[in-house]
Design a protein around this motif. Sequence first.
Motif, PDB file in Angstrom:
ATOM      1  N   LEU A  35       0.837  -1.190   0.000  1.00  0.00           N
ATOM      2  CA  LEU A  35       0.000   0.000   0.000  1.00  0.00           C
ATOM      3  C   LEU A  35       0.876   1.245   0.000  1.00  0.00           C
ATOM      4  O   LEU A  35       1.772   1.382   0.846  1.00  0.00           O
ATOM      5  N   GLY A  36       0.628   2.146  -0.920  1.00  0.00           N
ATOM      6  CA  GLY A  36       1.332   3.421  -0.952  1.00  0.00           C
ATOM      7  C   GLY A  36       0.631   4.403  -0.031  1.00  0.00           C
ATOM      8  O   GLY A  36      -0.545   4.716  -0.236  1.00  0.00           O
ATOM      9  N   VAL A  37       1.315   4.877   0.991  1.00  0.00           N
ATOM     10  CA  VAL A  37       0.679   5.720   2.010  1.00  0.00           C
ATOM     11  C   VAL A  37       1.381   7.076   2.100  1.00  0.00           C
ATOM     12  O   VAL A  37       2.562   7.206   1.790  1.00  0.00           O
ATOM     13  N   ASP A  38       0.624   8.069   2.564  1.00  0.00           N
ATOM     14  CA  ASP A  38       1.174   9.417   2.677  1.00  0.00           C
ATOM     15  C   ASP A  38       2.083   9.574   3.890  1.00  0.00           C
ATOM     16  O   ASP A  38       3.066  10.321   3.855  1.00  0.00           O
ATOM     17  N   ASP A  39       1.747   8.891   4.983  1.00  0.00           N
ATOM     18  CA  ASP A  39       2.511   9.000   6.223  1.00  0.00           C
ATOM     19  C   ASP A  39       2.756   7.586   6.741  1.00  0.00           C
ATOM     20  O   ASP A  39       1.869   6.982   7.345  1.00  0.00           O
ATOM     21  N   VAL A  40       3.947   7.047   6.490  1.00  0.00           N
ATOM     22  CA  VAL A  40       4.236   5.658   6.841  1.00  0.00           C
ATOM     23  C   VAL A  40       4.103   5.425   8.347  1.00  0.00           C
ATOM     24  O   VAL A  40       3.519   4.434   8.787  1.00  0.00           O
ATOM     25  N   SER A  41       4.610   6.339   9.167  1.00  0.00           N
ATOM     26  CA  SER A  41       4.554   6.180  10.626  1.00  0.00           C
ATOM     27  C   SER A  41       3.121   6.146  11.132  1.00  0.00           C
ATOM     28  O   SER A  41       2.756   5.308  11.962  1.00  0.00           O
ATOM     29  N   ALA A  42       2.293   7.055  10.613  1.00  0.00           N
ATOM     30  CA  ALA A  42       0.900   7.107  11.047  1.00  0.00           C
ATOM     31  C   ALA A  42       0.134   5.862  10.609  1.00  0.00           C
ATOM     32  O   ALA A  42      -0.668   5.310  11.371  1.00  0.00           O
ATOM     33  N   SER A  43       0.400   5.411   9.387  1.00  0.00           N
ATOM     34  CA  SER A  43      -0.290   4.213   8.901  1.00  0.00           C
ATOM     35  C   SER A  43       0.163   2.970   9.665  1.00  0.00           C
ATOM     36  O   SER A  43      -0.639   2.090   9.980  1.00  0.00           O
TER      37      SER A  43
ATOM     38  N   TYR B 169       4.457   1.385   2.057  1.00  0.00           N
ATOM     39  CA  TYR B 169       5.586   2.074   1.421  1.00  0.00           C
ATOM     40  C   TYR B 169       5.134   3.503   1.158  1.00  0.00           C
ATOM     41  O   TYR B 169       3.950   3.767   0.919  1.00  0.00           O
ATOM     42  N   SER B 170       6.043   4.422   1.218  1.00  0.00           N
ATOM     43  CA  SER B 170       5.729   5.789   0.826  1.00  0.00           C
ATOM     44  C   SER B 170       5.106   5.783  -0.574  1.00  0.00           C
ATOM     45  O   SER B 170       5.605   5.110  -1.474  1.00  0.00           O
ATOM     46  N   ARG B 171       4.010   6.508  -0.753  1.00  0.00           N
ATOM     47  CA  ARG B 171       3.311   6.500  -2.036  1.00  0.00           C
ATOM     48  C   ARG B 171       4.239   6.900  -3.190  1.00  0.00           C
ATOM     49  O   ARG B 171       4.257   6.246  -4.235  1.00  0.00           O
ATOM     50  N   LYS B 172       5.026   7.967  -2.988  1.00  0.00           N
ATOM     51  CA  LYS B 172       5.922   8.415  -4.054  1.00  0.00           C
ATOM     52  C   LYS B 172       6.977   7.362  -4.362  1.00  0.00           C
ATOM     53  O   LYS B 172       7.304   7.108  -5.522  1.00  0.00           O
ATOM     54  N   ALA B 173       7.515   6.739  -3.313  1.00  0.00           N
ATOM     55  CA  ALA B 173       8.538   5.722  -3.520  1.00  0.00           C
ATOM     56  C   ALA B 173       7.960   4.493  -4.209  1.00  0.00           C
ATOM     57  O   ALA B 173       8.614   3.880  -5.055  1.00  0.00           O
ATOM     58  N   LEU B 174       6.733   4.135  -3.855  1.00  0.00           N
ATOM     59  CA  LEU B 174       6.099   2.970  -4.468  1.00  0.00           C
ATOM     60  C   LEU B 174       5.829   3.224  -5.948  1.00  0.00           C
ATOM     61  O   LEU B 174       6.047   2.343  -6.796  1.00  0.00           O
ATOM     62  N   ALA B 175       5.344   4.419  -6.269  1.00  0.00           N
ATOM     63  CA  ALA B 175       5.090   4.760  -7.662  1.00  0.00           C
ATOM     64  C   ALA B 175       6.388   4.746  -8.465  1.00  0.00           C
ATOM     65  O   ALA B 175       6.429   4.241  -9.592  1.00  0.00           O
ATOM     66  N   LYS B 176       7.457   5.277  -7.880  1.00  0.00           N
ATOM     67  CA  LYS B 176       8.748   5.282  -8.560  1.00  0.00           C
ATOM     68  C   LYS B 176       9.228   3.857  -8.803  1.00  0.00           C
ATOM     69  O   LYS B 176       9.728   3.524  -9.888  1.00  0.00           O
ATOM     70  N   ASP B 177       9.061   3.002  -7.808  1.00  0.00           N
ATOM     71  CA  ASP B 177       9.469   1.603  -7.939  1.00  0.00           C
ATOM     72  C   ASP B 177       8.670   0.897  -9.032  1.00  0.00           C
ATOM     73  O   ASP B 177       9.192   0.048  -9.751  1.00  0.00           O
TER      74      ASP B 177
ATOM     75  N   LYS C 194      11.040   4.321   4.780  1.00  0.00           N
ATOM     76  CA  LYS C 194       9.722   4.488   4.186  1.00  0.00           C
ATOM     77  C   LYS C 194       9.018   3.158   3.918  1.00  0.00           C
ATOM     78  O   LYS C 194       8.053   3.106   3.155  1.00  0.00           O
ATOM     79  N   TYR C 195       9.492   2.093   4.569  1.00  0.00           N
ATOM     80  CA  TYR C 195       8.932   0.770   4.299  1.00  0.00           C
ATOM     81  C   TYR C 195       8.592   0.034   5.593  1.00  0.00           C
ATOM     82  O   TYR C 195       9.364   0.058   6.559  1.00  0.00           O
ATOM     83  N   VAL C 196       7.430  -0.622   5.605  1.00  0.00           N
ATOM     84  CA  VAL C 196       7.007  -1.456   6.729  1.00  0.00           C
ATOM     85  C   VAL C 196       6.477  -2.764   6.174  1.00  0.00           C
ATOM     86  O   VAL C 196       5.708  -2.777   5.217  1.00  0.00           O
ATOM     87  N   GLU C 197       6.902  -3.862   6.776  1.00  0.00           N
ATOM     88  CA  GLU C 197       6.401  -5.179   6.401  1.00  0.00           C
ATOM     89  C   GLU C 197       5.786  -5.816   7.639  1.00  0.00           C
ATOM     90  O   GLU C 197       6.416  -5.876   8.699  1.00  0.00           O
ATOM     91  N   PHE C 198       4.529  -6.286   7.521  1.00  0.00           N
ATOM     92  CA  PHE C 198       3.864  -6.880   8.667  1.00  0.00           C
ATOM     93  C   PHE C 198       4.137  -8.382   8.740  1.00  0.00           C
ATOM     94  O   PHE C 198       4.329  -9.047   7.716  1.00  0.00           O
ATOM     95  N   ALA C 199       4.151  -8.897   9.969  1.00  0.00           N
ATOM     96  CA  ALA C 199       4.415 -10.316  10.196  1.00  0.00           C
ATOM     97  C   ALA C 199       3.095 -11.081  10.045  1.00  0.00           C
ATOM     98  O   ALA C 199       2.247 -11.058  10.945  1.00  0.00           O
ATOM     99  N   LEU C 200       2.937 -11.733   8.895  1.00  0.00           N
ATOM    100  CA  LEU C 200       1.730 -12.512   8.615  1.00  0.00           C
ATOM    101  C   LEU C 200       2.150 -13.896   8.114  1.00  0.00           C
ATOM    102  O   LEU C 200       1.919 -14.246   6.958  1.00  0.00           O
ATOM    103  N   PRO C 201       2.777 -14.698   8.975  1.00  0.00           N
ATOM    104  CA  PRO C 201       3.389 -15.951   8.521  1.00  0.00           C
ATOM    105  C   PRO C 201       2.434 -16.955   7.901  1.00  0.00           C
ATOM    106  O   PRO C 201       2.814 -17.690   6.985  1.00  0.00           O
TER     107      PRO C 201
END
Length: 218
Positions: A129-137, A170-178, A154-161
Amino acid sequence: MTTIDSITLDVPDAAAAETFYAAFALGDRLRVRQAGAADGAANAAATHATSGFRGYTLSITVFQPATVHALIDAAVAAGATVLRPVAKSLWGVGGSIQAPDGAIWKVATTAKKDTDPSDRRIDTLVLLLGVDDVSASKKFYVEHGLEVGKSFGKYVEFALPSSPVKLGLYSRKALAKDAGVPPEGSSSHGLAIAGDAGAFTDPDGFAWTVSLPTPAST
């Protein structure tokens, strides 16, 4: 622990989308819904008005480079647009496409060589998910019961084994660039996330629903 059972994409033509995604062989992890089917004409108009980046990407991790090429080639033959051609990198082999319905897909492997060209194994499906505020999300999702597995910059991965679908922020701008697209976009994400975390909408407008029980076989 939280699980995500499936992702549902709103598409302009459900039958065509089902045919397109058949090659991905994701089973019940990926579903499609005729745009506006759930919420009436107003939602249909909003979905069709969507333009530009929708704010998320879906990634398929596969067994080997031959599978990356096979899935990308099949998608392009079915009408997808190449965003990043399949190429080698330090971490493996991968490429990205935009499906006819607008969703952006990445297909990648960490393997550098093929060991069985006929093996079309798919390992994981990851929703970023591309988000505006990674910390808040991140804080929002932790408060809704998700556990952070990795977090840096700017990246968070959740533990969902045990989850059929993995989740990251991921930061929205960074995700779009990627993904290889401009970050601008408008209107609906055209995406619903079904799991056991509850029904809610996150700070960036991504909608979660409660997974329906699997019908008993007769």
